[in-house]
Scaffold this motif. Structure first.
Motif, PDB file in Angstrom:
ATOM      1  N   ALA A 145      12.125  12.313   9.706  1.00  0.00           N
ATOM      2  CA  ALA A 145      11.208  12.878   8.713  1.00  0.00           C
ATOM      3  C   ALA A 145      11.587  12.422   7.307  1.00  0.00           C
ATOM      4  CB  ALA A 145      11.223  14.403   8.803  1.00  0.00           C
ATOM      5  N   ARG A 146      12.878  12.391   7.022  1.00  0.00           N
ATOM      6  CA  ARG A 146      13.320  11.922   5.709  1.00  0.00           C
ATOM      7  C   ARG A 146      13.020  10.436   5.531  1.00  0.00           C
ATOM      8  NH1 ARG A 146      17.341  14.404   2.522  1.00  0.00           N
ATOM      9  NH2 ARG A 146      17.452  16.640   2.877  1.00  0.00           N
ATOM     10  N   ILE A 147      13.213   9.661   6.593  1.00  0.00           N
ATOM     11  CA  ILE A 147      12.894   8.236   6.532  1.00  0.00           C
ATOM     12  C   ILE A 147      11.413   8.038   6.258  1.00  0.00           C
ATOM     13  CG2 ILE A 147      12.741   6.136   7.911  1.00  0.00           C
ATOM     14  CD1 ILE A 147      15.532   6.746   6.937  1.00  0.00           C
ATOM     15  N   THR A 148      10.575   8.849   6.889  1.00  0.00           N
ATOM     16  CA  THR A 148       9.129   8.755   6.672  1.00  0.00           C
ATOM     17  C   THR A 148       8.777   9.017   5.214  1.00  0.00           C
ATOM     18  OG1 THR A 148       8.697   9.482   8.941  1.00  0.00           O
ATOM     19  CG2 THR A 148       6.882   9.653   7.380  1.00  0.00           C
ATOM     20  N   ARG A 149       9.387  10.067   4.619  1.00  0.00           N
ATOM     21  CA  ARG A 149       9.117  10.373   3.204  1.00  0.00           C
ATOM     22  C   ARG A 149       9.604   9.256   2.294  1.00  0.00           C
ATOM     23  NH1 ARG A 149      10.753  15.623   4.906  1.00  0.00           N
ATOM     24  NH2 ARG A 149      12.832  15.315   4.023  1.00  0.00           N
ATOM     25  N   ALA A 151      10.075   6.106   3.083  1.00  0.00           N
ATOM     26  CA  ALA A 151       9.242   4.925   3.289  1.00  0.00           C
ATOM     27  C   ALA A 151       7.926   5.056   2.535  1.00  0.00           C
ATOM     28  CB  ALA A 151       8.985   4.735   4.786  1.00  0.00           C
ATOM     29  N   ARG A 152       7.365   6.261   2.521  1.00  0.00           N
ATOM     30  CA  ARG A 152       6.113   6.481   1.795  1.00  0.00           C
ATOM     31  C   ARG A 152       6.310   6.218   0.299  1.00  0.00           C
ATOM     32  NH1 ARG A 152       5.504  11.682   2.668  1.00  0.00           N
ATOM     33  NH2 ARG A 152       4.830  11.331   4.807  1.00  0.00           N
ATOM     34  N   GLN A 153       7.435   6.660  -0.243  1.00  0.00           N
ATOM     35  CA  GLN A 153       7.721   6.426  -1.661  1.00  0.00           C
ATOM     36  C   GLN A 153       7.914   4.932  -1.947  1.00  0.00           C
ATOM     37  OE1 GLN A 153      11.144   8.882  -2.364  1.00  0.00           O
ATOM     38  NE2 GLN A 153       9.998  10.800  -2.243  1.00  0.00           N
ATOM     39  N   LEU A 157       5.680   2.362  -4.468  1.00  0.00           N
ATOM     40  CA  LEU A 157       6.240   1.489  -5.501  1.00  0.00           C
ATOM     41  C   LEU A 157       5.858   0.038  -5.263  1.00  0.00           C
ATOM     42  CD1 LEU A 157       9.834   3.009  -5.854  1.00  0.00           C
ATOM     43  CD2 LEU A 157       7.990   3.147  -7.524  1.00  0.00           C
ATOM     44  N   MET A 158       5.984  -0.401  -4.019  1.00  0.00           N
ATOM     45  CA  MET A 158       5.672  -1.795  -3.700  1.00  0.00           C
ATOM     46  C   MET A 158       4.213  -2.114  -3.945  1.00  0.00           C
ATOM     47  SD  MET A 158       7.850  -2.415  -0.192  1.00  0.00           S
ATOM     48  CE  MET A 158       9.656  -2.426  -0.213  1.00  0.00           C
ATOM     49  N   LEU A 188       6.352  -0.587   6.602  1.00  0.00           N
ATOM     50  CA  LEU A 188       5.339   0.033   7.462  1.00  0.00           C
ATOM     51  C   LEU A 188       5.837   0.137   8.901  1.00  0.00           C
ATOM     52  CD1 LEU A 188       2.027  -1.597   6.153  1.00  0.00           C
ATOM     53  CD2 LEU A 188       2.622   0.846   6.106  1.00  0.00           C
ATOM     54  N   ASP A 189       6.558  -0.902   9.351  1.00  0.00           N
ATOM     55  CA  ASP A 189       7.120  -0.875  10.696  1.00  0.00           C
ATOM     56  C   ASP A 189       8.168   0.227  10.823  1.00  0.00           C
ATOM     57  OD1 ASP A 189       7.692  -2.064  13.396  1.00  0.00           O
ATOM     58  OD2 ASP A 189       9.633  -2.425  12.450  1.00  0.00           O
ATOM     59  N   ILE A 190       9.023   0.353   9.788  1.00  0.00           N
ATOM     60  CA  ILE A 190      10.031   1.414   9.784  1.00  0.00           C
ATOM     61  C   ILE A 190       9.355   2.777   9.800  1.00  0.00           C
ATOM     62  CG2 ILE A 190      11.850   2.499   8.402  1.00  0.00           C
ATOM     63  CD1 ILE A 190      12.552  -0.342   7.394  1.00  0.00           C
ATOM     64  N   GLN A 191       8.296   2.923   8.998  1.00  0.00           N
ATOM     65  CA  GLN A 191       7.574   4.188   8.940  1.00  0.00           C
ATOM     66  C   GLN A 191       6.959   4.532  10.298  1.00  0.00           C
ATOM     67  OE1 GLN A 191       3.923   4.412   6.512  1.00  0.00           O
ATOM     68  NE2 GLN A 191       4.860   6.140   5.459  1.00  0.00           N
TER      69      GLN A 191
END
Length: 260
Positions: A145-149, A151-153, A157-158, A188-191
């Motif tokens: 869940a933290r990785i998802t948040r 990754a969204r941030q 930025l990107m 996106l893949d990580i997310q």
């Protein structure tokens, strides 16, 4: 002992001792602020209280002093509690940066659902092995869940930088944009992998809850947990690698802008 249990390469015993000392200071401050002037007032009353005017004066100033030092003590309590809250937040971020484990799940109880807290506590009282399995699922879910948040941030930025480069329209900007496109694809893949891990962890959580409800064992959850742990273990490192790549590219981009 909690300190020995949680100490690791990135969380040292010194870090944990600091938190305990901050809590102790927060508790002791108002006690000291109240007791020191009271004791001093009693001693002075005992020594000079034979004279009624002196006794009244001592009592009056003693009460004023007690009120003031108690307020000061409460101020320091608030100060130390704020410091401890920041210490816990920083420690949680350091733990989450390399992936949460089952033994660290109590540091993240505030992020658990009420049902998850209740189930975890019940399992710890009745079945330690099943409790450890459940904590592993919870840790995998929180990490993902933290990785998802995060990754969204990173994606936000990107995409802003991508839009900025699109407006420049230079050859260098187009090359950088192509590299950012690759980074976006990686994040996106990580997310996506993180979201899949959340779904798998949630399935495992529900399976353990059902096992606990019917008085089963951990045998049917063990293999799934090992697969999930292996999948979620590399997510923090993958996202951090993508983030560092983007930061390096951003610095190079800023350097080129400065030269221009």
């Amino acid at each position: 002992m909690l300190i020995d249990t949680l100490a690791s390469q990135d969380i040292t015993k010194r870090d944990l001792v600091r938190g305990r000392r901050l809590l102790t200071a927060a508790i002791v401050s108002p006690v000291a602020g109240l007791s020191v002037p009271l004791v001093l007032t009693l001693v002075l009353t005992f020594l000079f209280g034979a004279n009624p005017p002196a006794a009244i004066t001592i009592f009056f100033f003693g009460m004023i002093g007690t009120a003031l030092t108690t307020l000061i003590g409460l101020f320091f309590t608030a100060f130390f509690l704020v410091k401890r809250s920041k210490w816990r937040r920083d420690l949680r971020e350091r733990i989450a940066a390399r992936g949460i484990t089952s033994r660290e799940i109590d540091w993240f109880r505030a992020e658990l659902q009420p049902k998850e807290k209740k189930t975890l506590d019940g399992l710890r009282r009745s079945d330690e092995l099943l409790a450890d399995t459940y904590a592993d699922y919870l840790a995998s879910k929180l990490t993902a869940a933290r990785i998802t948040r995060s990754a969204r941030q990173e994606l936000s930025l990107m995409k802003r930088r991508q839009q900025k480069l699109r407006q420049l329209g230079t050859e260098g900007a187009r090359n950088l944009k192509a590299e950012i496109d690759e980074d976006i694809a990686k994040v996106l893949d990580i997310q996506t992998r993180a979201k899949d891990a959340i779904a798998e962890a949630q399935t495992g959580i529900e399976r353990v809850e059902a096992t606990f409800a019917r008085g089963g064992t951990i045998a049917d959850s063990d293999i799934t947990l090992k697969k999930l742990s292996a999948r979620t273990a590399d997510l923090p490192h993958a996202l951090e690698k993508a983030r560092l790549t983007d930061e390096i590219r951003r610095e190079l981009e800023n350097g080129d802008d400065g030269e221009g």
